[in-house]
Design a protein around this motif. Structure first.
Motif, PDB file in Angstrom:
ATOM      1  N   GLN A 105       0.825  -1.210   0.000  1.00 45.39           N
ATOM      2  CA  GLN A 105       0.000   0.000   0.000  1.00 45.39           C
ATOM      3  C   GLN A 105       0.858   1.258   0.000  1.00 45.39           C
ATOM      4  OE1 GLN A 105      -1.912  -1.060   3.792  1.00 45.39           O
ATOM      5  NE2 GLN A 105      -3.856  -1.195   2.702  1.00 45.39           N
ATOM      6  N   ALA A 106       2.159   1.092  -0.127  1.00 38.62           N
ATOM      7  CA  ALA A 106       3.073   2.188   0.198  1.00 38.62           C
ATOM      8  C   ALA A 106       3.773   2.838  -0.985  1.00 38.62           C
ATOM      9  CB  ALA A 106       4.125   1.678   1.185  1.00 38.62           C
ATOM     10  N   LEU A 107       3.391   2.513  -2.200  1.00 37.91           N
ATOM     11  CA  LEU A 107       4.065   3.102  -3.351  1.00 37.91           C
ATOM     12  C   LEU A 107       3.927   4.625  -3.333  1.00 37.91           C
ATOM     13  CD1 LEU A 107       5.588   2.648  -6.015  1.00 37.91           C
ATOM     14  CD2 LEU A 107       3.378   2.530  -7.162  1.00 37.91           C
ATOM     15  N   SER A 108       5.064   5.314  -3.480  1.00 35.82           N
ATOM     16  CA  SER A 108       5.163   6.779  -3.535  1.00 35.82           C
ATOM     17  C   SER A 108       4.892   7.453  -2.195  1.00 35.82           C
ATOM     18  CB  SER A 108       4.220   7.354  -4.597  1.00 35.82           C
ATOM     19  OG  SER A 108       4.559   6.893  -5.877  1.00 35.82           O
ATOM     20  N   ARG A 109       4.756   6.693  -1.121  1.00 33.82           N
ATOM     21  CA  ARG A 109       4.553   7.295   0.196  1.00 33.82           C
ATOM     22  C   ARG A 109       5.903   7.607   0.841  1.00 33.82           C
ATOM     23  NH1 ARG A 109      -0.640   6.173   2.168  1.00 33.82           N
ATOM     24  NH2 ARG A 109      -0.035   7.455   3.964  1.00 33.82           N
ATOM     25  N   TYR A 110       5.882   8.541   1.816  1.00 36.97           N
ATOM     26  CA  TYR A 110       7.106   8.991   2.470  1.00 36.97           C
ATOM     27  C   TYR A 110       7.265   8.323   3.830  1.00 36.97           C
ATOM     28  CZ  TYR A 110       7.332  12.654  -1.085  1.00 36.97           C
ATOM     29  OH  TYR A 110       7.415  13.332  -2.274  1.00 36.97           O
ATOM     30  N   LEU A 111       8.437   7.778   4.076  1.00 35.09           N
ATOM     31  CA  LEU A 111       8.713   7.099   5.334  1.00 35.09           C
ATOM     32  C   LEU A 111       8.734   8.087   6.495  1.00 35.09           C
ATOM     33  CD1 LEU A 111      11.543   4.645   4.238  1.00 35.09           C
ATOM     34  CD2 LEU A 111       9.289   4.003   5.083  1.00 35.09           C
ATOM     35  N   ALA A 112       8.167   7.664   7.630  1.00 32.40           N
ATOM     36  CA  ALA A 112       8.177   8.485   8.832  1.00 32.40           C
ATOM     37  C   ALA A 112       9.255   8.031   9.808  1.00 32.40           C
ATOM     38  CB  ALA A 112       6.810   8.430   9.508  1.00 32.40           C
ATOM     39  N   GLU A 113      10.034   7.031   9.426  1.00 30.61           N
ATOM     40  CA  GLU A 113      11.075   6.501  10.301  1.00 30.61           C
ATOM     41  C   GLU A 113      12.175   5.858   9.467  1.00 30.61           C
ATOM     42  OE1 GLU A 113       9.261   3.432  12.631  1.00 30.61           O
ATOM     43  OE2 GLU A 113       8.769   2.183  10.898  1.00 30.61           O
ATOM     44  N   ASP A 114      13.354   5.758  10.074  1.00 31.97           N
ATOM     45  CA  ASP A 114      14.424   4.980   9.463  1.00 31.97           C
ATOM     46  C   ASP A 114      14.058   3.499   9.547  1.00 31.97           C
ATOM     47  OD1 ASP A 114      15.922   7.248   8.981  1.00 31.97           O
ATOM     48  OD2 ASP A 114      17.108   7.056  10.815  1.00 31.97           O
ATOM     49  N   VAL A 115      14.462   2.747   8.549  1.00 32.59           N
ATOM     50  CA  VAL A 115      14.174   1.315   8.526  1.00 32.59           C
ATOM     51  C   VAL A 115      15.495   0.547   8.517  1.00 32.59           C
ATOM     52  CG1 VAL A 115      13.030  -0.577   7.316  1.00 32.59           C
ATOM     53  CG2 VAL A 115      12.042   1.722   7.248  1.00 32.59           C
ATOM     54  N   TYR A 116      15.655  -0.368   9.485  1.00 29.29           N
ATOM     55  CA  TYR A 116      16.879  -1.157   9.608  1.00 29.29           C
ATOM     56  C   TYR A 116      16.569  -2.634   9.372  1.00 29.29           C
ATOM     57  CZ  TYR A 116      18.736   3.037  11.846  1.00 29.29           C
ATOM     58  OH  TYR A 116      19.133   4.326  12.104  1.00 29.29           O
ATOM     59  N   SER A 117      17.581  -3.345   8.941  1.00 26.90           N
ATOM     60  CA  SER A 117      17.400  -4.771   8.676  1.00 26.90           C
ATOM     61  C   SER A 117      17.541  -5.581   9.953  1.00 26.90           C
ATOM     62  CB  SER A 117      18.429  -5.250   7.649  1.00 26.90           C
ATOM     63  OG  SER A 117      18.287  -6.639   7.418  1.00 26.90           O
ATOM     64  N   SER A 118      16.653  -6.538  10.095  1.00 26.14           N
ATOM     65  CA  SER A 118      16.740  -7.456  11.239  1.00 26.14           C
ATOM     66  C   SER A 118      17.330  -8.804  10.827  1.00 26.14           C
ATOM     67  CB  SER A 118      15.346  -7.677  11.842  1.00 26.14           C
ATOM     68  OG  SER A 118      14.475  -8.246  10.875  1.00 26.14           O
ATOM     69  N   ILE A 119      17.732  -8.893   9.552  1.00 23.63           N
ATOM     70  CA  ILE A 119      18.283 -10.149   9.038  1.00 23.63           C
ATOM     71  C   ILE A 119      19.515  -9.877   8.191  1.00 23.63           C
ATOM     72  CG2 ILE A 119      16.020 -11.274   8.989  1.00 23.63           C
ATOM     73  CD1 ILE A 119      16.053 -10.812   5.912  1.00 23.63           C
ATOM     74  N   ASN A 120      20.227 -10.953   7.891  1.00 22.17           N
ATOM     75  CA  ASN A 120      21.298 -10.896   6.898  1.00 22.17           C
ATOM     76  C   ASN A 120      20.729 -11.250   5.534  1.00 22.17           C
ATOM     77  OD1 ASN A 120      23.601 -10.406   8.640  1.00 22.17           O
ATOM     78  ND2 ASN A 120      23.362 -12.511   9.364  1.00 22.17           N
ATOM     79  N   LEU A 121      21.319 -10.675   4.499  1.00 23.02           N
ATOM     80  CA  LEU A 121      20.998 -11.061   3.125  1.00 23.02           C
ATOM     81  C   LEU A 121      22.288 -11.328   2.370  1.00 23.02           C
ATOM     82  CD1 LEU A 121      18.043  -8.878   1.750  1.00 23.02           C
ATOM     83  CD2 LEU A 121      18.081 -11.324   2.232  1.00 23.02           C
ATOM     84  N   PRO A 122      22.446 -12.508   1.819  1.00 19.29           N
ATOM     85  CA  PRO A 122      21.542 -13.648   1.943  1.00 19.29           C
ATOM     86  C   PRO A 122      21.415 -14.119   3.398  1.00 19.29           C
ATOM     87  CG  PRO A 122      23.107 -13.994   0.158  1.00 19.29           C
ATOM     88  CD  PRO A 122      23.592 -12.819   0.922  1.00 19.29           C
ATOM     89  N   LEU A 123      20.312 -14.817   3.650  1.00 18.64           N
ATOM     90  CA  LEU A 123      20.084 -15.360   4.990  1.00 18.64           C
ATOM     91  C   LEU A 123      21.100 -16.436   5.330  1.00 18.64           C
ATOM     92  CD1 LEU A 123      16.215 -15.633   4.758  1.00 18.64           C
ATOM     93  CD2 LEU A 123      17.440 -14.283   6.464  1.00 18.64           C
TER      94      LEU A 123
END
Length: 409
Positions: A36-54
């Motif tokens: 639902q978030a296309l073109s919306r502006y983030l209100a917070e920083d987003v951090y990864s809780s995993i490694n990629l690749p896992l």
């Protein structure tokens, strides 16, 4: 110089934009799913809780090998099993052993390198031969090589693109905090809108502003509600008063000048809206009106009144409405004007103008060319235009001069 270009009280385009950015309050935040978030502006920083690749995985279809050093051509390995992508395996490789493996599959314990299938000769069901030199760790995607736990993925204020949504999804992010998108009501004023060809006999015209605005919002993927109102003070007042209670933005077309049937501004002020500005030294779109109303709960309703001429509405949408919507979502910055070379002379005017032009590259240089039929009641040149170009007030421009513009869609 005389006339409307020197009318008392007019502000410049940049002053109007600055007032929009300074006076607009950012809306509250909400949690949304990424789809639902296309073109919306983030209100917070987003951090990864995993490694990629896992986990460490194969980058190719081939064979996971265990070798004590680099592998020479014609080296043979004993084949002890197979691992498909998405399947777990308890296989452990010892020196001289191999496992058939597929792209994305988890590397078994003991693997030192992977041989893509193109360089492998299958001798029989239990033996393979490597046909080329092969270095250690070839075609292995190491755990965390792209993203590590705790890494910043996206920053507050970032607008999510298709690629950004895909990237966050791959990192296991499903919901994020965003600034709310404004609830927008569009009010088309006037008794002159025709509903059929027969209406032309009574002096009416087809409505371009409603479809224009609706399509503009569809382009940015947002829903709006459109209302038509008659040119009477009571009708305008009743509708604006009702909408001001629940909408973040009321966008109006027409009714903001000084005519006998221009009720938007006086009605808004009577209801309690505070004028931020009225009339901008520009062409088209001079009688633009911007005001705000603070409600009892301290939230705000904004009213942006655009003139009724469709070209003025189009300019207002591209420059002012866009800036206001962004400001409501915390993005308080001027439009991103491009620079280009003018391909012809342009006469002076007392007001800053926004001309519909065609921009194209000529030997890596961006050049712009004006189109005919620039009057504010005309839209036909939008079939060819791909930009709006700013022509400064009180200046004659020559071929080769640098101008600034905004790309349009």
């Amino acid at each position: 110089m005389s006339g409307c270009s020197t009318e008392h009280g007019l502000i410049t385009v940049d002053q109007a934009l600055d007032l929009i950015l300074e006076q607009t309050h950012t809306l509250a935040t909400e949690k949304l799913k990424l789809n639902q978030a296309l073109s919306r502006y983030l209100a917070e920083d987003v951090y990864s809780s995993i490694n990629l690749p896992l986990f460490s995985q194969s980058a190719v279809d081939g064979y996971a090998l265990c070798a004590q050093s680099s592998i020479e051509p014609n080296t043979e390995f004993n084949l002890i099993g197979e691992i498909q992508a998405g399947h777990s395996s308890e296989l452990k490789l010892k020196a001289g052993q191999a496992v058939r493996i597929f792209t994305g599959a988890k590397i078994p314990f003991g693997t030192t390198t992977v041989a893509r299938q193109e360089i492998v000769q299958v001798i029989d069901a239990s033996r393979i031969k490597i046909m080329e030199n092969l270095k250690a760790n070839a075609d292995i995607r190491d755990v965390g090589e792209e993203i590590s736990i705790g890494q910043l993925l996206a920053s507050k204020g970032q607008q999510l693109s298709v690629g950004a949504i895909a990237s966050l999804s791959m990192a296991g992010i499903s919901t994020v905090e965003f600034v709310q998108y404004p609830k927008v009501a569009v009010v088309i004023t006037g008794d002159e809108v025709a509903e059929s060809v027969e209406d032309f006999a009574t002096g009416k015209i087809f409505d371009a502003n409603g479809p224009l605005i609706e399509a503009w919002f569809q382009q940015v993927g947002q829903q709006i509600e459109i209302f038509h109102v008659a040119d009477t003070e009571d009708a305008v007042k009743s509708l604006i008063q009702k909408l001001s209670k629940s909408y973040d933005l009321i966008l109006t077309t027409g009714g903001v000048s000084v005519g006998d049937y221009d009720f938007i501004r006086p009605v808004a002020l009577d209801i309690g809206f505070e004028q931020i500005f009225w009339k901008v030294k520009q062409k088209p779109g001079k009688p633009m009106f911007f005001a705000q109303l603070e409600r009892n709960d301290r939230s705000h309703c904004y009213l942006l009144g655009l003139p009724g001429n469709p070209a003025a509405v189009y300019v207002g949408m591209q420059i002012y409405t866009s800036s206001l919507l962004n400001a409501l979502q915390g993005q308080k910055q001027q439009p991103k004007w491009f620079s280009a070379v003018l391909t012809h002379d342009v006469k002076m005017d007392g007001r800053e103008r926004f001309l519909r032009m065609s921009a194209s590259f000529d030997q890596s240089i961006l050049k712009v060319k004006s189109l005919s039929k620039q009057q504010s009641h005309m839209l036909s040149n939008l079939m060819q235009a791909n930009c709006l170009v700013r022509i400064p007030a009180g200046q004659s421009l020559r071929e080769g001069d640098i101008v600034h513009g905004l790309f349009i869609h």
